[in-house]
Design a protein around this motif. Structure first.
Motif, PDB file in Angstrom:
ATOM      1  N   TYR A  20       0.799  -1.238   0.000  1.00 28.46           N
ATOM      2  CA  TYR A  20       0.000   0.000   0.000  1.00 28.46           C
ATOM      3  C   TYR A  20       0.828   1.284   0.000  1.00 28.46           C
ATOM      4  O   TYR A  20       0.280   2.364   0.057  1.00 28.46           O
ATOM      5  CB  TYR A  20      -0.969  -0.002   1.193  1.00 28.46           C
ATOM      6  N   GLY A  21       2.152   1.142  -0.046  1.00 32.29           N
ATOM      7  CA  GLY A  21       2.992   2.335  -0.133  1.00 32.29           C
ATOM      8  C   GLY A  21       3.627   2.696   1.194  1.00 32.29           C
ATOM      9  O   GLY A  21       3.065   2.442   2.268  1.00 32.29           O
ATOM     10  N   ASP A  22       4.841   3.301   1.115  1.00 32.81           N
ATOM     11  CA  ASP A  22       5.578   3.707   2.324  1.00 32.81           C
ATOM     12  C   ASP A  22       4.711   4.616   3.182  1.00 32.81           C
ATOM     13  O   ASP A  22       3.992   5.456   2.672  1.00 32.81           O
ATOM     14  CB  ASP A  22       6.839   4.481   1.918  1.00 32.81           C
ATOM     15  N   GLY A  23       4.839   4.442   4.470  1.00 33.58           N
ATOM     16  CA  GLY A  23       4.145   5.354   5.376  1.00 33.58           C
ATOM     17  C   GLY A  23       2.768   4.865   5.788  1.00 33.58           C
ATOM     18  O   GLY A  23       2.165   5.432   6.699  1.00 33.58           O
ATOM     19  N   ILE A  24       2.277   3.794   5.138  1.00 29.18           N
ATOM     20  CA  ILE A  24       0.957   3.278   5.543  1.00 29.18           C
ATOM     21  C   ILE A  24       1.070   2.708   6.955  1.00 29.18           C
ATOM     22  O   ILE A  24       2.107   2.157   7.327  1.00 29.18           O
ATOM     23  CB  ILE A  24       0.458   2.189   4.556  1.00 29.18           C
ATOM     24  N   ARG A  25       0.051   2.895   7.746  1.00 29.58           N
ATOM     25  CA  ARG A  25       0.064   2.404   9.139  1.00 29.58           C
ATOM     26  C   ARG A  25      -1.241   1.656   9.422  1.00 29.58           C
ATOM     27  O   ARG A  25      -2.212   1.818   8.698  1.00 29.58           O
ATOM     28  CB  ARG A  25       0.136   3.575  10.129  1.00 29.58           C
ATOM     29  N   ILE A  26      -1.217   0.884  10.509  1.00 27.70           N
ATOM     30  CA  ILE A  26      -2.451   0.243  10.975  1.00 27.70           C
ATOM     31  C   ILE A  26      -3.165   1.248  11.873  1.00 27.70           C
ATOM     32  O   ILE A  26      -2.614   1.707  12.880  1.00 27.70           O
ATOM     33  CB  ILE A  26      -2.141  -1.051  11.749  1.00 27.70           C
ATOM     34  N   ALA A  27      -4.398   1.596  11.499  1.00 26.46           N
ATOM     35  CA  ALA A  27      -5.147   2.582  12.285  1.00 26.46           C
ATOM     36  C   ALA A  27      -6.053   1.907  13.306  1.00 26.46           C
ATOM     37  O   ALA A  27      -6.420   2.513  14.313  1.00 26.46           O
ATOM     38  CB  ALA A  27      -5.979   3.451  11.339  1.00 26.46           C
ATOM     39  N   GLY A  28      -6.406   0.652  13.065  1.00 26.01           N
ATOM     40  CA  GLY A  28      -7.286  -0.049  14.007  1.00 26.01           C
ATOM     41  C   GLY A  28      -7.258  -1.539  13.749  1.00 26.01           C
ATOM     42  O   GLY A  28      -7.001  -1.982  12.627  1.00 26.01           O
ATOM     43  N   VAL A  29      -7.498  -2.299  14.819  1.00 31.95           N
ATOM     44  CA  VAL A  29      -7.473  -3.757  14.705  1.00 31.95           C
ATOM     45  C   VAL A  29      -8.755  -4.315  15.320  1.00 31.95           C
ATOM     46  O   VAL A  29      -9.098  -3.981  16.448  1.00 31.95           O
ATOM     47  CB  VAL A  29      -6.256  -4.346  15.472  1.00 31.95           C
ATOM     48  N   ASP A  30      -9.475  -5.133  14.574  1.00 33.14           N
ATOM     49  CA  ASP A  30     -10.661  -5.814  15.112  1.00 33.14           C
ATOM     50  C   ASP A  30     -10.352  -7.285  15.238  1.00 33.14           C
ATOM     51  O   ASP A  30      -9.879  -7.899  14.277  1.00 33.14           O
ATOM     52  CB  ASP A  30     -11.861  -5.649  14.160  1.00 33.14           C
ATOM     53  N   ARG A  31     -10.629  -7.852  16.394  1.00 34.06           N
ATOM     54  CA  ARG A  31     -10.442  -9.296  16.596  1.00 34.06           C
ATOM     55  C   ARG A  31     -11.634 -10.017  15.974  1.00 34.06           C
ATOM     56  O   ARG A  31     -12.772  -9.595  16.164  1.00 34.06           O
ATOM     57  CB  ARG A  31     -10.351  -9.554  18.097  1.00 34.06           C
ATOM     58  N   ILE A  32     -11.365 -11.083  15.232  1.00 38.32           N
ATOM     59  CA  ILE A  32     -12.443 -11.854  14.594  1.00 38.32           C
ATOM     60  C   ILE A  32     -12.443 -13.258  15.168  1.00 38.32           C
ATOM     61  O   ILE A  32     -11.403 -13.917  15.194  1.00 38.32           O
ATOM     62  CB  ILE A  32     -12.259 -11.886  13.063  1.00 38.32           C
ATOM     63  N   THR A  33     -13.609 -13.684  15.645  1.00 40.47           N
ATOM     64  CA  THR A  33     -13.688 -15.017  16.244  1.00 40.47           C
ATOM     65  C   THR A  33     -14.183 -16.017  15.205  1.00 40.47           C
ATOM     66  O   THR A  33     -14.591 -15.638  14.121  1.00 40.47           O
ATOM     67  CB  THR A  33     -14.661 -15.016  17.444  1.00 40.47           C
ATOM     68  N   GLY A  34     -14.146 -17.276  15.556  1.00 38.27           N
ATOM     69  CA  GLY A  34     -14.737 -18.285  14.671  1.00 38.27           C
ATOM     70  C   GLY A  34     -13.769 -19.362  14.243  1.00 38.27           C
ATOM     71  O   GLY A  34     -14.195 -20.467  13.942  1.00 38.27           O
ATOM     72  N   GLY A  35     -12.474 -19.068  14.217  1.00 38.06           N
ATOM     73  CA  GLY A  35     -11.503 -20.077  13.772  1.00 38.06           C
ATOM     74  C   GLY A  35     -11.085 -20.973  14.929  1.00 38.06           C
ATOM     75  O   GLY A  35     -11.236 -20.623  16.096  1.00 38.06           O
ATOM     76  N   ASP A  36     -10.556 -22.153  14.589  1.00 34.16           N
ATOM     77  CA  ASP A  36     -10.111 -23.110  15.614  1.00 34.16           C
ATOM     78  C   ASP A  36      -8.608 -23.062  15.834  1.00 34.16           C
ATOM     79  O   ASP A  36      -8.117 -23.457  16.881  1.00 34.16           O
ATOM     80  CB  ASP A  36     -10.425 -24.550  15.145  1.00 34.16           C
ATOM     81  N   ILE A  37      -7.876 -22.621  14.823  1.00 33.91           N
ATOM     82  CA  ILE A  37      -6.438 -22.862  14.797  1.00 33.91           C
ATOM     83  C   ILE A  37      -5.629 -21.578  14.948  1.00 33.91           C
ATOM     84  O   ILE A  37      -4.625 -21.540  15.642  1.00 33.91           O
ATOM     85  CB  ILE A  37      -6.034 -23.515  13.443  1.00 33.91           C
ATOM     86  N   ASN A  38      -6.078 -20.538  14.271  1.00 35.69           N
ATOM     87  CA  ASN A  38      -5.296 -19.306  14.185  1.00 35.69           C
ATOM     88  C   ASN A  38      -6.019 -18.150  14.874  1.00 35.69           C
ATOM     89  O   ASN A  38      -7.190 -18.265  15.207  1.00 35.69           O
ATOM     90  CB  ASN A  38      -5.100 -18.954  12.703  1.00 35.69           C
ATOM     91  N   GLN A  39      -5.311 -17.037  15.056  1.00 36.96           N
ATOM     92  CA  GLN A  39      -5.968 -15.810  15.484  1.00 36.96           C
ATOM     93  C   GLN A  39      -6.318 -15.037  14.211  1.00 36.96           C
ATOM     94  O   GLN A  39      -5.539 -15.030  13.254  1.00 36.96           O
ATOM     95  CB  GLN A  39      -5.047 -14.950  16.357  1.00 36.96           C
ATOM     96  N   ALA A  40      -7.482 -14.391  14.222  1.00 34.32           N
ATOM     97  CA  ALA A  40      -7.919 -13.680  13.013  1.00 34.32           C
ATOM     98  C   ALA A  40      -8.273 -12.233  13.365  1.00 34.32           C
ATOM     99  O   ALA A  40      -8.805 -11.957  14.442  1.00 34.32           O
ATOM    100  CB  ALA A  40      -9.124 -14.392  12.405  1.00 34.32           C
ATOM    101  N   TYR A  41      -7.965 -11.323  12.435  1.00 30.56           N
ATOM    102  CA  TYR A  41      -8.160  -9.891  12.679  1.00 30.56           C
ATOM    103  C   TYR A  41      -8.622  -9.193  11.404  1.00 30.56           C
ATOM    104  O   TYR A  41      -8.291  -9.603  10.288  1.00 30.56           O
ATOM    105  CB  TYR A  41      -6.835  -9.220  13.102  1.00 30.56           C
ATOM    106  N   GLY A  42      -9.341  -8.103  11.595  1.00 30.75           N
ATOM    107  CA  GLY A  42      -9.561  -7.149  10.520  1.00 30.75           C
ATOM    108  C   GLY A  42      -8.621  -5.978  10.785  1.00 30.75           C
ATOM    109  O   GLY A  42      -8.606  -5.443  11.893  1.00 30.75           O
ATOM    110  N   LEU A  43      -7.813  -5.611   9.797  1.00 31.88           N
ATOM    111  CA  LEU A  43      -6.868  -4.488   9.976  1.00 31.88           C
ATOM    112  C   LEU A  43      -7.376  -3.288   9.190  1.00 31.88           C
ATOM    113  O   LEU A  43      -7.551  -3.382   7.964  1.00 31.88           O
ATOM    114  CB  LEU A  43      -5.473  -4.849   9.450  1.00 31.88           C
TER     115      LEU A  43
END
Ligand code: ADP
Length: 303
Positions: A20-43
């Motif tokens: 997405y280009g230099d300087g892009i940052r994560i502005a917010g993280v949403d935890r998503i449930t439902g999986g058995d194995i991994n952790q899932a997020y909306g960034l």
């Protein structure tokens, strides 16, 4: 199989800069449930983009390279929707982790005939050529992958029945041996020795999703069903359909439409439980005793 073009990065920051280009940052993280194995997020990124991220321990990066290869294989059939693969990678932050970035599936209003369309698309995927994945009309896949968190062996076989015995049932039974007493072990050996009494070779090999329960079907941005979290291999199409029936099942109209468009040869209902024995053994090996009665029921039925 031609190598997948999934890029691998050594930090999440590098991955996001490259995408997405230099300087892009994560502005917010949403935890998503439902999986058995991994952790899932909306960034949520600073330019407003929203992407999906799965993480696991750093040493489990192969979960994600295999998942990406599986999504890529399904996408190549051009038969059915899957999220776009953005990249995979590892990061040293927070003690080290591995990650997979995918297009975020926002869902939305389902199209009319959603289940019938899914059946037709799945049949098209099952009809797609498999030479890219296994040579010479064989069964297996270009590399081993995972079913849940457990390794799934995909060594090439000429015979579907031999593949299902050697690469599906046998490794799971071997791992689950301590759950069974002497009499059940004898039944298992008999079952493995006589698989050809029950299973049939398919008319043609098919690319399978491999873990097709309702939790791995999502509504894509186009309102049709998209597939996520595959455990792909080339096998008998009816093994995919059997899996859809294991945990609750899809609506009846799905099966009626698949019968018209796909490959459900006579006798499917008599074989269904044998296919699902693989999935139940895998659950027994991952989650323990609560799956033993279902496994024993099937072993006793077929031995
Ligand atoms: P696991 O690998 O742990 O089984 P899943 O692949 O099932 O994880 O994903 C966990 C949850 O995240 C799912 O229940 C699903 O609702 C959601 N999910 C998976 N892939 C996407 C995606 N690309 N976009 C949005 N949500 C997703």
């Amino acid at each position: 199989m031609a190598a997948t073009t999934v890029q691998h990065f050594i930090s999440l920051e590098d991955a996001l800069y490259s995408l997405y280009g230099d300087g892009i940052r994560i502005a917010g993280v949403d935890r998503i449930t439902g999986g058995d194995i991994n952790q899932a997020y909306g960034l949520r990124l600073t330019d407003g983009t929203y992407i999906f991220m799965k993480t696991n321990e750093k040493q489990n990066i192969s979960f994600f390279t295999c998942e990406a290869a599986g999504l890529d294989a399904i996408a190549r059939t051009k038969a059915i929707g899957t999220p776009r693969i953005l990249c995979s990678g590892t990061d040293e932050d927070r003690g080290g982790y591995s990650f997979l970035l995918l297009e975020f599936i926002r869902g939305g209003r389902q199209i009319a005939g959603y289940w019938e369309t899914l059946a037709q698309q799945l049949a098209a995927m099952h009809r797609a050529p498999t030479e890219d994945f296994v040579s010479g009309g064989g069964y297996g896949f270009s590399h081993d992958n995972y079913i849940g968190a457990r390794q799934q062996v995909n060594a090439r076989h000429d015979s579907w029945i031999a593949f299902f015995r050697d690469c599906r049932l046998e490794p799971q039974f071997r791992h689950a041996e301590h759950f069974f007493g002497t009499s059940d072990r004898k039944k298992i050996i008999k079952l493995l020795d006589h698989l050809d009494k029950y299973l049939v070779e398919p008319e043609r090999p098919s690319l399978l999703h491999g873990d097709l329960w309702s939790g791995n079907v999502m509504t894509g941005s186009d309102g049709s069903a998209w597939l996520i979290d595959p455990a792909v291999y080339v096998g008998h199409a009816e093994a995919d359909i059997a899996m859809t029936e294991l945990f609750g099942g899809f609506p009846r109209k799905f099966y009626a439409a698949y019968r018209e468009a796909g490959f459900l040869p006579p006798g499917y209902c008599d074989r269904r439980e044998l296919y699902n024995l693989y999935q139940l053994l895998n659950h027994l090996n991952m989650f323990g005793y609560m799956y033993l009665p279902s496994v024993n029921h099937i072993v006793r039925r077929y031995s």
